[in-house]
Design an enzyme around this catalytic site. Structure first.
Site, short mmCIF file in Angstrom:
data_model
loop_
_atom_site.label_atom_id
_atom_site.label_comp_id
_atom_site.label_asym_id
_atom_site.label_seq_id
_atom_site.Cartn_x
_atom_site.Cartn_y
_atom_site.Cartn_z
N HIS A 28 0.83 -1.21 0.00
CA HIS A 28 0.00 0.00 0.00
C HIS A 28 0.86 1.26 0.00
CE1 HIS A 28 -2.43 -3.25 1.69
NE2 HIS A 28 -3.48 -2.60 1.21
N ASN A 186 -8.65 11.31 3.65
CA ASN A 186 -8.34 11.52 2.23
C ASN A 186 -9.52 11.19 1.31
OD1 ASN A 186 -8.37 8.73 2.17
ND2 ASN A 186 -6.14 8.51 2.08
N HIS A 261 -4.04 3.13 -3.69
CA HIS A 261 -4.22 2.65 -2.32
C HIS A 261 -3.45 1.37 -2.05
CE1 HIS A 261 -6.31 1.12 1.29
NE2 HIS A 261 -6.17 -0.03 0.66
N GLU A 407 -18.65 -5.12 23.66
CA GLU A 407 -17.76 -6.28 23.82
C GLU A 407 -16.50 -6.19 22.97
OE1 GLU A 407 -21.01 -6.48 23.21
OE2 GLU A 407 -21.89 -7.52 24.93
N HIS A 457 -21.97 -18.91 31.30
CA HIS A 457 -23.13 -19.45 30.58
C HIS A 457 -22.61 -20.28 29.42
CE1 HIS A 457 -24.60 -16.32 33.13
NE2 HIS A 457 -25.84 -16.56 32.83
N ASP A 465 -32.81 -18.28 28.41
CA ASP A 465 -32.71 -17.14 27.49
C ASP A 465 -32.94 -17.52 26.02
OD1 ASP A 465 -32.48 -14.77 28.88
OD2 ASP A 465 -30.37 -15.13 29.35
N HIS A 469 -28.84 -16.92 23.20
CA HIS A 469 -27.92 -16.77 24.33
C HIS A 469 -27.22 -18.07 24.71
CE1 HIS A 469 -29.62 -12.88 24.55
NE2 HIS A 469 -29.15 -12.60 25.76
C1 LIG Z 1 -11.45 -5.15 9.32
C2 LIG Z 1 -10.81 -4.92 8.00
N1 LIG Z 1 -11.56 -4.97 6.89
C3 LIG Z 1 -10.99 -4.82 5.67
C4 LIG Z 1 -9.65 -4.59 5.56
C5 LIG Z 1 -9.02 -4.47 4.20
N2 LIG Z 1 -8.61 -3.09 3.95
C6 LIG Z 1 -7.36 -2.67 4.12
S1 LIG Z 1 -7.18 -1.05 3.82
C7 LIG Z 1 -8.80 -0.89 3.42
C8 LIG Z 1 -9.35 0.45 3.01
C9 LIG Z 1 -9.07 1.44 4.05
O1 LIG Z 1 -9.36 2.71 3.60
P1 LIG Z 1 -8.73 3.94 4.36
O2 LIG Z 1 -8.78 3.71 5.81
O3 LIG Z 1 -9.37 5.16 3.83
O4 LIG Z 1 -7.21 3.88 3.98
P2 LIG Z 1 -6.52 4.65 2.77
O5 LIG Z 1 -7.35 4.33 1.55
O6 LIG Z 1 -6.57 6.09 3.10
O7 LIG Z 1 -5.16 4.08 2.70
C10 LIG Z 1 -9.46 -2.09 3.52
C11 LIG Z 1 -10.90 -2.29 3.24
C12 LIG Z 1 -8.91 -4.51 6.76
N3 LIG Z 1 -7.59 -4.31 6.76
N4 LIG Z 1 -9.52 -4.66 7.95
#
Ligand SMILES: Cc1ncc(C[n+]2csc(CCOP(=O)(O)OP(=O)(O)O)c2C)c(N)n1
Length: 665
Positions: A28, A186, A261, A407, A457, A465, A469
């Site tokens: 990235h 961004n 990205h 949680e 539980h 429940d 649950h």
């Molecule tokens: C829980 C989770 N879901 C999906 C991803 C896959 N993922 C990595 S980066 C991203 C997009 C994130 O966008 P943003 O936070 O705006 O980062 P930027 O594009 O600015 O680098 C996704 C969906 C992840 N790392 N974690």
């Protein structure tokens, strides 16, 4: 402030990000390029850190919640002189490289937490800020030896994840003034513009959470410093600094594009970008001389800063020997002398959650670094400790945490607290809700954090429940997490042993699976039963002579197995309590054979999914399990409905005594 120096560091970050991703063929580049000035300013001007001592107790914590942008951190750590070489970064994402696909705790000094699943880092940062308040309240005297800030960079993805709502809501409620989060705004995620699915007003959301919200450009270095200064001056609320930024800032044609990205920019784009940045286009991992000069000058000030703290610490230790000794104790394994813990008489009745509550009470009294709470179920999980004060903005010395019905954040915050290295964190809820916590439990296991989960539980037999649950597959799925020790004690005495094991763990989390319903404290034939638990299981009731049948059970089903043995009326039946199945499965063959010999017929009784027991039962064995959702009814009726009565189990065993392939319900 040497702005050209900081800008030169940002150029190096951009170059590292482009080159590493280009070489790896994946990664990235956009996030590090977009946040380069912010990271350079933070590491250069703001963070109290020292690469010479990455574990310095009072260092500021920095969490890259947008962990996919790990090259931002790898580049900064390398440039500042932490233990990560350019070669490591050159081998980004390759086997054996320290520069893995996302930041990983314990791999490179200077990385505070494993991040990548979005939202986790931000919630961990809340835990770190809580730990700072707790430790400051405990240890600071005339001298403040604990007063670090926790900084976090979070992106749109972090803001979208539900976890950030839970964690940041609690952070605002608790008024964590030393938590400063930069929102890398961004407007771009993987699929395109955030406008496709995320149009809420994030600043107003955080204002509603009771945060101070500030805003500025991610490229205006003096303003970044001023905003951080304002954030630090606000001590009663956490601060969100919305950084207006641009994806892949500086890229020749891909600046602002979601295509930058998560993919290499391409050779031509990298070359053109380098030319525009004033970087020799044929160079790789180029560090402008001004960047190296700037950071080498900063080094002296980092060291002097830590040196000043060290002298303060020494004065504090000399003037406060009691507090100093207590801090040392926090770092050692607890001394759990027998007199400390409750005792339970054989023949008595107690739900293991109740027994667990008594153990916890004793441990809280003995171990001042044990902190934790529940997601609004402390009475039901027996983790409410009378007389124990709650942690709050007004009472930072409190040790009970009211997590609210959050949680996921509860588990992630416990990770942040545990990362302090000084505090031990526990949290509790119903077992069935462990599903809401699973991503954070998994990360605790990955980081080997000794967090303790109290899950009560424990089966469909919890009753009343109804199916929502009543856990069915939860124990099996927790047992599947590598590095998580799942302990399911069968009676009150085993519950004490389970808690002891959990509290002494130094290299991983523990899930204590406890019953709602009362169980009898049974006589144990193995006089060394607690020591035998080293292999996860022991013989509760032995056969006369060699066992022909072994009844294998855990938790509340151990009592049922004992009654089934009586119902069978056979002498050659052995009953084994398996407190930790994974330990038993990993035990040396000879130790396992002693407990569950292969030549015997092995019958597993588990009021939950059979998954994972098949190997132990073997081809000629039987797993009596639950493979459907539960039902709403009192426990006694459910035992009848699901066949968990001694008579029903005995009948199954007699009926299916012909051997053959493993059967399960
Ligand atoms: C829980 C989770 N879901 C999906 C991803 C896959 N993922 C990595 S980066 C991203 C997009 C994130 O966008 P943003 O936070 O705006 O980062 P930027 O594009 O600015 O680098 C996704 C969906 C992840 N790392 N974690």
């Amino acid at each position: 402030m040497d702005i050209p120096g900081i800008k030169a560091v940002a150029t190096a970050v951009r170059t590292f990000a482009m080159d590493a991703v280009q070489r790896a063929g994946s990664g990235h580049p956009g996030q590090p390029m977009g946040c380069a000035e912010l990271a350079a300013t933070l590491y250069g001007e703001v963070l109290h850190h020292d690469p010479q001592d990455p574990g310095w107790l009072n260092r500021d914590r920095f969490v890259l919640s947008a962990g996919h942008g790990c090259l931002l951190q790898y580049a900064m750590l390398n440039l500042c002189g932490y233990e990560i070489s350019v070669d490591d970064i050159r081998n980004f994402r390759r086997l054996g490289s320290k520069a893995t696909g996302h930041p990983e705790y314990g791999v490179i000094p200077g990385i505070e937490v494993t991040t990548g699943p979005l939202g986790q880092g931000l919630a961990n940062a809340v835990g770190m800020a809580i730990a700072e308040r707790m430790l400051a309240a405990r240890f600071n005297a005339e001298q403040s030896i604990i007063d670090y800030h926790t900084y976090c960079i979070a992106g749109d993805g972090d803001m979208m994840e539900g976890l950030s709502y839970e964690a940041c809501s609690l952070a605002g409620h608790l008024g964590l003034g030393k938590l400063i989060v930069f929102y890398d705004s961004n407007g771009v995620t993987i699929e395109g513009s955030t406008g496709l699915c995320f149009t809420e007003d994030v600043p107003r959301r955080f204002q509603a959470f009771n945060w101070q919200v500030l805003e500025g450009s991610a490229y205006d270095i003096p303003r970044i410093v001023r905003l951080i200064d304002r954030a630090r001056r606000e001590t009663s609320k956490p601060s969100l600094i919305v950084m207006k930024s641009v994806m892949a800032k500086g890229a020749h044609t891909l600046e602002g594009s979601h295509q930058a990205h998560g993919a290499p920019l391409g050779e031509a784009e990298v070359r053109a970008t380098k030319e525009a940045l004033g970087v020799p286009p044929d160079s790789e991992f180029y560090v402008p001389p001004a960047a190296a000069r700037y950071l080498s000058e900063r080094k002296r000030s980092w060291q002097e800063n830590r040196g000043r703290w060290q002298r303060t610490f020494e004065r504090w230790a000399a003037e406060n020997p009691g507090r100093h000794a207590e801090m040392q104790k926090f770092l050692q394994e607890p001394d759990l002398h027998a007199a400390l813990l409750p005792r339970f008489e054989t023949g008595g009745q107690a739900a293991t959650r109740t027994a667990g509550g008594e153990v916890l009470k004793a441990l809280m009294a003995e171990l001042p670094n044990l902190v934790g709470g529940s997601a609004d179920l402390s009475q039901s999980t027996s983790t409410a400790i009378k007389g124990m004060e709650a942690f709050s903005s007004r009472n930072p010395g409190g040790r009970t945490l009211y997590f609210g019905i959050r949680e996921h954040a509860m588990a992630a915050i416990c990770n942040g607290i545990a990362l302090s290295g000084l505090l031990k964190a526990f949290c509790s809820t119903y077992l069935v809700f462990s599903d809401y916590m699973r991503p954070s439990i998994r990360l605790a296991a990955m980081m080997k954090l000794p967090v303790i989960y109290v899950f009560t539980h424990d089966s469909v037999l919890a009753g009343e429940d109804g199916p929502t649950h009543q856990p069915v597959e939860q124990v099996a799925s927790l047992r599947a997490i590598p590095g998580l020790t799942v302990l399911r004690p069968g009676d009150a005495e085993e519950t004490v042993a389970a808690w002891k094991r959990a509290i002494c763990s130094r290299n991983g989390p523990t899930a204590l699976i406890l019953s709602r319903q009362a169980v009898r404290t049974y006589q144990k034939d193995d006089p060394r039963w607690e020591a035998s638990l080293e292999h996860g299981a022991y013989v509760v009731s032995d056969s006369v002579g060699r066992p022909e049948t072994v009844l294998v059970a855990s938790g509340s089903e151990v009592g049922l197995a004992l009654e089934t043995k009586r119902s069978l009326g056979a002498e050659n039946v052995r009953v084994v309590s398996v407190m930790c199945r994974e330990l038993l499965l990993r035990a040396p063959d000879e130790a396992r054979e002693r407990i569950v010999p292969r030549e015997a017929r092995r019958i597993v009784i588990e009021a939950g999914a059979a998954q994972g027991w098949e190997g132990l039962a073997g081809d000629s064995g039987l797993v009596i399990s639950v493979e459907t959702f539960g039902k709403s009814a009192p426990t006694r009726d459910l035992c009848g409905e699901f066949g968990f009565t001694p008579q029903a189990v005995a009948a199954r065993i007699r009926q299916e005594s012909t051997g053959g392939m493993l059967r399960r319900d």
